[in-house]
Each structure stands twice: as structure tokens, then as C-alpha cells.
Enzyme design. Structure first.
Site, PDB file in Angstrom:
ATOM      1  N   ILE A  26     -14.896 -19.186   4.196  1.00 11.43           N
ATOM      2  CA  ILE A  26     -14.854 -19.459   2.759  1.00 11.43           C
ATOM      3  C   ILE A  26     -14.769 -20.952   2.480  1.00 11.43           C
ATOM      4  O   ILE A  26     -15.187 -21.410   1.420  1.00 11.43           O
ATOM      5  CB  ILE A  26     -13.699 -18.723   2.053  1.00 11.43           C
ATOM      6  CG1 ILE A  26     -12.363 -18.975   2.759  1.00 11.43           C
ATOM      7  CG2 ILE A  26     -13.987 -17.263   1.911  1.00 11.43           C
ATOM      8  CD1 ILE A  26     -11.171 -18.492   1.959  1.00 11.43           C
ATOM      9  N   PHE A  50     -11.564 -11.520  -0.784  1.00 14.58           N
ATOM     10  CA  PHE A  50     -10.653 -10.812   0.115  1.00 14.58           C
ATOM     11  C   PHE A  50     -10.366 -11.588   1.394  1.00 14.58           C
ATOM     12  O   PHE A  50      -9.674 -11.082   2.281  1.00 14.58           O
ATOM     13  CB  PHE A  50     -11.253  -9.455   0.511  1.00 14.58           C
ATOM     14  CG  PHE A  50     -11.601  -8.580  -0.647  1.00 14.58           C
ATOM     15  CD1 PHE A  50     -10.680  -7.691  -1.175  1.00 14.58           C
ATOM     16  CD2 PHE A  50     -12.863  -8.640  -1.222  1.00 14.58           C
ATOM     17  CE1 PHE A  50     -11.008  -6.887  -2.258  1.00 14.58           C
ATOM     18  CE2 PHE A  50     -13.200  -7.844  -2.295  1.00 14.58           C
ATOM     19  CZ  PHE A  50     -12.265  -6.968  -2.824  1.00 14.58           C
ATOM     20  N   PHE A 101      -5.742 -14.130   5.609  1.00 12.39           N
ATOM     21  CA  PHE A 101      -4.906 -13.579   6.663  1.00 12.39           C
ATOM     22  C   PHE A 101      -3.735 -12.871   5.987  1.00 12.39           C
ATOM     23  O   PHE A 101      -3.222 -13.342   4.964  1.00 12.39           O
ATOM     24  CB  PHE A 101      -4.408 -14.683   7.591  1.00 12.39           C
ATOM     25  CG  PHE A 101      -5.520 -15.357   8.354  1.00 12.39           C
ATOM     26  CD1 PHE A 101      -6.413 -14.608   9.111  1.00 12.39           C
ATOM     27  CD2 PHE A 101      -5.676 -16.735   8.330  1.00 12.39           C
ATOM     28  CE1 PHE A 101      -7.439 -15.223   9.813  1.00 12.39           C
ATOM     29  CE2 PHE A 101      -6.700 -17.353   9.022  1.00 12.39           C
ATOM     30  CZ  PHE A 101      -7.588 -16.590   9.775  1.00 12.39           C
ATOM     31  N   TYR A 117       3.098 -15.703   3.958  1.00  6.78           N
ATOM     32  CA  TYR A 117       1.963 -14.903   3.479  1.00  6.78           C
ATOM     33  C   TYR A 117       2.083 -14.648   1.979  1.00  6.78           C
ATOM     34  O   TYR A 117       1.167 -14.933   1.209  1.00  6.78           O
ATOM     35  CB  TYR A 117       1.888 -13.567   4.232  1.00  6.78           C
ATOM     36  CG  TYR A 117       1.035 -12.542   3.528  1.00  6.78           C
ATOM     37  CD1 TYR A 117      -0.332 -12.772   3.336  1.00  6.78           C
ATOM     38  CD2 TYR A 117       1.583 -11.356   3.035  1.00  6.78           C
ATOM     39  CE1 TYR A 117      -1.121 -11.837   2.673  1.00  6.78           C
ATOM     40  CE2 TYR A 117       0.797 -10.425   2.384  1.00  6.78           C
ATOM     41  CZ  TYR A 117      -0.552 -10.667   2.202  1.00  6.78           C
ATOM     42  OH  TYR A 117      -1.325  -9.747   1.537  1.00  6.78           O
ATOM     43  N   HIS A 143       0.654  -1.264   9.908  1.00  7.39           N
ATOM     44  CA  HIS A 143       0.820  -0.388   8.760  1.00  7.39           C
ATOM     45  C   HIS A 143       1.229   1.020   9.196  1.00  7.39           C
ATOM     46  O   HIS A 143       0.756   1.533  10.218  1.00  7.39           O
ATOM     47  CB  HIS A 143      -0.473  -0.335   7.938  1.00  7.39           C
ATOM     48  CG  HIS A 143      -0.823  -1.648   7.308  1.00  7.39           C
ATOM     49  ND1 HIS A 143      -2.039  -1.898   6.719  1.00  7.39           N
ATOM     50  CD2 HIS A 143      -0.101  -2.796   7.191  1.00  7.39           C
ATOM     51  CE1 HIS A 143      -2.058  -3.140   6.265  1.00  7.39           C
ATOM     52  NE2 HIS A 143      -0.891  -3.698   6.536  1.00  7.39           N
ATOM     53  N   ARG A 193       7.996   3.732  -0.151  1.00  7.94           N
ATOM     54  CA  ARG A 193       6.904   2.833  -0.511  1.00  7.94           C
ATOM     55  C   ARG A 193       5.867   3.568  -1.358  1.00  7.94           C
ATOM     56  O   ARG A 193       5.711   4.780  -1.274  1.00  7.94           O
ATOM     57  CB  ARG A 193       6.231   2.266   0.748  1.00  7.94           C
ATOM     58  CG  ARG A 193       7.151   1.399   1.609  1.00  7.94           C
ATOM     59  CD  ARG A 193       7.513   0.105   0.917  1.00  7.94           C
ATOM     60  NE  ARG A 193       8.362  -0.766   1.736  1.00  7.94           N
ATOM     61  CZ  ARG A 193       9.684  -0.810   1.666  1.00  7.94           C
ATOM     62  NH1 ARG A 193      10.328  -0.006   0.823  1.00  7.94           N
ATOM     63  NH2 ARG A 193      10.366  -1.650   2.424  1.00  7.94           N
ATOM     64  N   ARG A 228      14.845  -3.589   9.640  1.00  2.81           N
ATOM     65  CA  ARG A 228      14.194  -4.885   9.751  1.00  2.81           C
ATOM     66  C   ARG A 228      14.709  -5.789   8.640  1.00  2.81           C
ATOM     67  O   ARG A 228      14.817  -5.350   7.478  1.00  2.81           O
ATOM     68  CB  ARG A 228      12.677  -4.733   9.638  1.00  2.81           C
ATOM     69  CG  ARG A 228      12.048  -4.005  10.806  1.00  2.81           C
ATOM     70  CD  ARG A 228      10.555  -3.868  10.658  1.00  2.81           C
ATOM     71  NE  ARG A 228      10.181  -3.093   9.493  1.00  2.81           N
ATOM     72  CZ  ARG A 228       8.959  -2.611   9.263  1.00  2.81           C
ATOM     73  NH1 ARG A 228       7.983  -2.863  10.127  1.00  2.81           N
ATOM     74  NH2 ARG A 228       8.696  -1.913   8.174  1.00  2.81           N
ATOM     75  N   ASP A 256      13.641  -5.792   4.526  1.00  6.00           N
ATOM     76  CA  ASP A 256      12.988  -4.555   4.095  1.00  6.00           C
ATOM     77  C   ASP A 256      13.749  -3.956   2.906  1.00  6.00           C
ATOM     78  O   ASP A 256      14.843  -3.410   3.085  1.00  6.00           O
ATOM     79  CB  ASP A 256      12.961  -3.538   5.239  1.00  6.00           C
ATOM     80  CG  ASP A 256      11.604  -3.411   5.888  1.00  6.00           C
ATOM     81  OD1 ASP A 256      10.663  -4.073   5.423  1.00  6.00           O
ATOM     82  OD2 ASP A 256      11.487  -2.652   6.866  1.00  6.00           O
TER      83      ASP A 256
END
Length: 323
Positions: free
Chosen positions: A54, A71, A74, A139, A185, A217, A277, A280
Site C-alpha cells: 500500500i 484491509f 497487520f 495494534y 482466533h 464475545r 490472559r 482479557d
């Protein structure tokens, strides 16, 4: 009416699914992807493919395009903590270059793949777009920075843009399914256990303040997600940056996902209880009212079993080498 769109990151899971929906709707599609995380076979038939970054979008973007769907990012939270510079350079620097290329070419429509990670630890659920943004990883911070960049571009230069903040995307659409490396995931991880690739699924904490003690979730089918992108192209307004959450508006616990996989696949799925974790939250559920009101979007595949069933079909086809 047929339009021409550039889809950056269109060889990936979500980008490829959206590109396929655009082709099926009769549009001309060019996919730009460097294949660092995508797959050439993820580019739908009927789309032009350019292997590139990109950062170099100006080489190919011209006034013949009606819009861009972006889209190319990372998206591994853990990696972003270990290598934040990678995320700033690609997610932020790459988008800055893309916006400059769009400005020069006179391409004035953008749909951006954002994320619920921009919110961080929620103060209340369901999460609305007005919720405090406090990302807990580079992120999430990189995606929030891009949202701010897009807002400035809209205000200063008349860009029409929609940022779609995804919650937990799952399922598959034909040959478009999850194939991350490494996989992080939950749904594909549990399916790998059912397939015999993994011995057990790790359940990180079973003492949360939820009905069964495991995290809850909001899961959304990737095809429902893709449909929201096409609706966004028709709903945007020059000079406005619209932000919409995308989710089903209800949640499923880790144990509910595991049990659904057992029921759909007919295979045992052993569990191993592990420590929580850090970071979370107990519950992450979206309010998608803005998407419903502004885009006219209504998820048509909200049932967890349907999401798992489509993901399982893709997983089996991939195991047989057919996708």
C-alpha cells in the site's frame, strides 16, 4: 450501476470475502496485496490482482477508480506488542501513503477496516461508537490513529469515509475462510482440535463474572461483515467520517463456542483450563445500532451454529486441499 474499486489486502480473509462480494455484485475489482499474510488463491475469480504494498499505491491508483476498500493491515495483538514499529510503519505509514495517493488521484470514497480493539477495556456493554477509546496494544492504537487520520482527511479535503469496527469475525464464505499463521482466533482453533490437529483447546480462565465463568464475545459471520462494506459504499457522505460497530449485539462464551463445535462436527473437543490472559475483558459485545440506522445493515446469519458450520465446511475442504 457498475463501479471500479481498489481493495487493499484483498487476498486476506476479510478483504478477500469483501472482494468476492463486490465481484458478485457486478463491480470491477482490483486487489492490491503484498501476500505477506494473504494468499493468492484468496483473490476472487474475476478480480485483477496486483502484488504490491500500500505504500506504493500511487503507482496504480488513478481517477478511474470510484473508491477504495482498505484491509491491508497487520492484526496480531501479541506481535504488535513485540514489534510495535512494524505496526506503525505498515498500518499507519501505509495508510498515510494510501490517503495521499487517493487525494492526488481524486478518489474520494473510502471504507476502512477498523477494529473493536480501539476501545480497549470497555467501561460498559454493549459498546457504542461514543465509548471511550483506550487501546491496550500497538495494534489497536495503530487502528485508532488511522481513524483519526481519516477524520482529518474528510474534514480538510472532502473525503467520504466509513470506518467499520469489527468485533469477532468468524465463519467462511465459499473458499474464503480463516487461515492465519499462527492461528489465534477461537473458532478455527477449536475446529483444529475437532479435526485432530491439536490435542485440546486452551480455555483462558473459567472464573469470570459470566454465566459459565468463561469470557463472552460477540461473533459476526464474515459474509454479514462483507455485506456491510457494500452498504457503506452507498451510505457515505462527502466530508463525513462515519464510524460504525459491526457485531450481532449478543455474546457467546468460550464454552458455548466449544460446545457448538462439538455439536456441529460430532467430534470430541477436550478442554484445558489455563490462567487468565492479562487484559482479557469478561464481556465484549457490540451495539450495532449505528450500522443498522445509517447503513441499513442487519446481520442475516446471527446463529453461532451457522457460523461454525460454514467455518467447519471450509476447514474440511482445506484439509482435503481443495481451497
Amino acid at each position: 450501476m457498475t463501479s471500479r474499486y481498489l481493495v487493499t489486502g484483498g487476498a486476506g480473509y476479510v478483504g478477500g470475502t469483501v472482494a468476492r462480494h463486490l465481484v458478485e455484485a457486478g463491480h470491477e475489482v482490483t486487489v492490491l496485496d503484498d501476500l505477506s499474510t494473504g494468499f493468492a488463491e484468496g483473490v476472487p475469480a474475476g478480480a485483477e490482482f496486483i502484488e504490491g504494498r500500500i505504500q506504493d499505491a500511487a503507482k496504480w491508483l488513478d481517477g478511474s477508480y470510484d473508491g477504495v476498500l482498505h484491509f491491508a493491515a497487520f492484526s496480531q495483538v501479541g506481535e504488535s506488542v513485540a514489534k510495535p514499529e512494524k505496526y506503525w510503519e505498515n498500518n499507519v505509514g501505509g495508510t498515510m501513503a494510501l490517503l495521499a495517493a487517493m487525494r492526488t488521484a481524486g478518489v474520494r470514497k473510502l471504507v476502512f477496516s477498523s477494529t473493536a480493539a480501539t476501545y480497549g477495556e470497555p467501561e460498559s456493554v454493549p459498546i457504542t461508537e461514543s465509548a471511550r477509546t483506550a487501546p491496550t496494544s500497538p495494534y489497536g492504537a495503530s487502528k485508532l490513529a488511522v481513524d483519526h487520520m481519516i477524520g482529518g482527511e474528510c474534514a480538510a479535503h472532502g473525503l467520504a469515509a466509513v470506518s467499520l469496527r469489527y468485533f469477532n469475525v468468524a465463519g467462511a464464505y465459499g473458499a474464503c475462510g480463516e487461515r492465519h499463521d499462527p492461528e489465534s482466533h477461537l473458532v478455527p482453533l477449536v475446529l483444529e482440535v475437532a479435526l485432530g490437529r491439536r490435542e485440546a483447546v486452551n480455555v483462558y480462565g473459567d472464573d469470570y463474572p459470566t454465566p459459565d465463568g468463561t469470557c463472552v464475545r460477540d461473533y459476526i459471520h464474515v459474509a454479514d461483515l462483507a455485506e456491510a462494506h457494500l452498504l457503506a459504499l452507498d451510505a457515505m457522505t462527502p466530508g463525513e467520517h462515519l464510524v460504525c460497530n459491526l457485531g450481532n449485539g449478543n455474546g457467546f462464551s468460550v464454552r458455548e463456542v466449544v460446545e457448538t463445535v462439538r455439536r456441529v462436527t460430532g467430534h470430541p473437543v477436550p478442554e484445558v483450563i489455563a490462567a487468565r490472559r492479562p487484559g482479557d475483558p469478561a464481556v465484549l459485545v457490540a451495539s450495532a445500532e449505528t450500522a443498522r440506522e445509517r447503513l441499513g445493515w442487519h446481520p442475516s446469519r446471527p446463529d453461532l451454529a451457522d457460523i461454525v458450520r460454514d467455518a467447519w465446511a471450509f476447514t474440511q475442504e482445506r484439509e482435503r486441499g481443495r481451497v
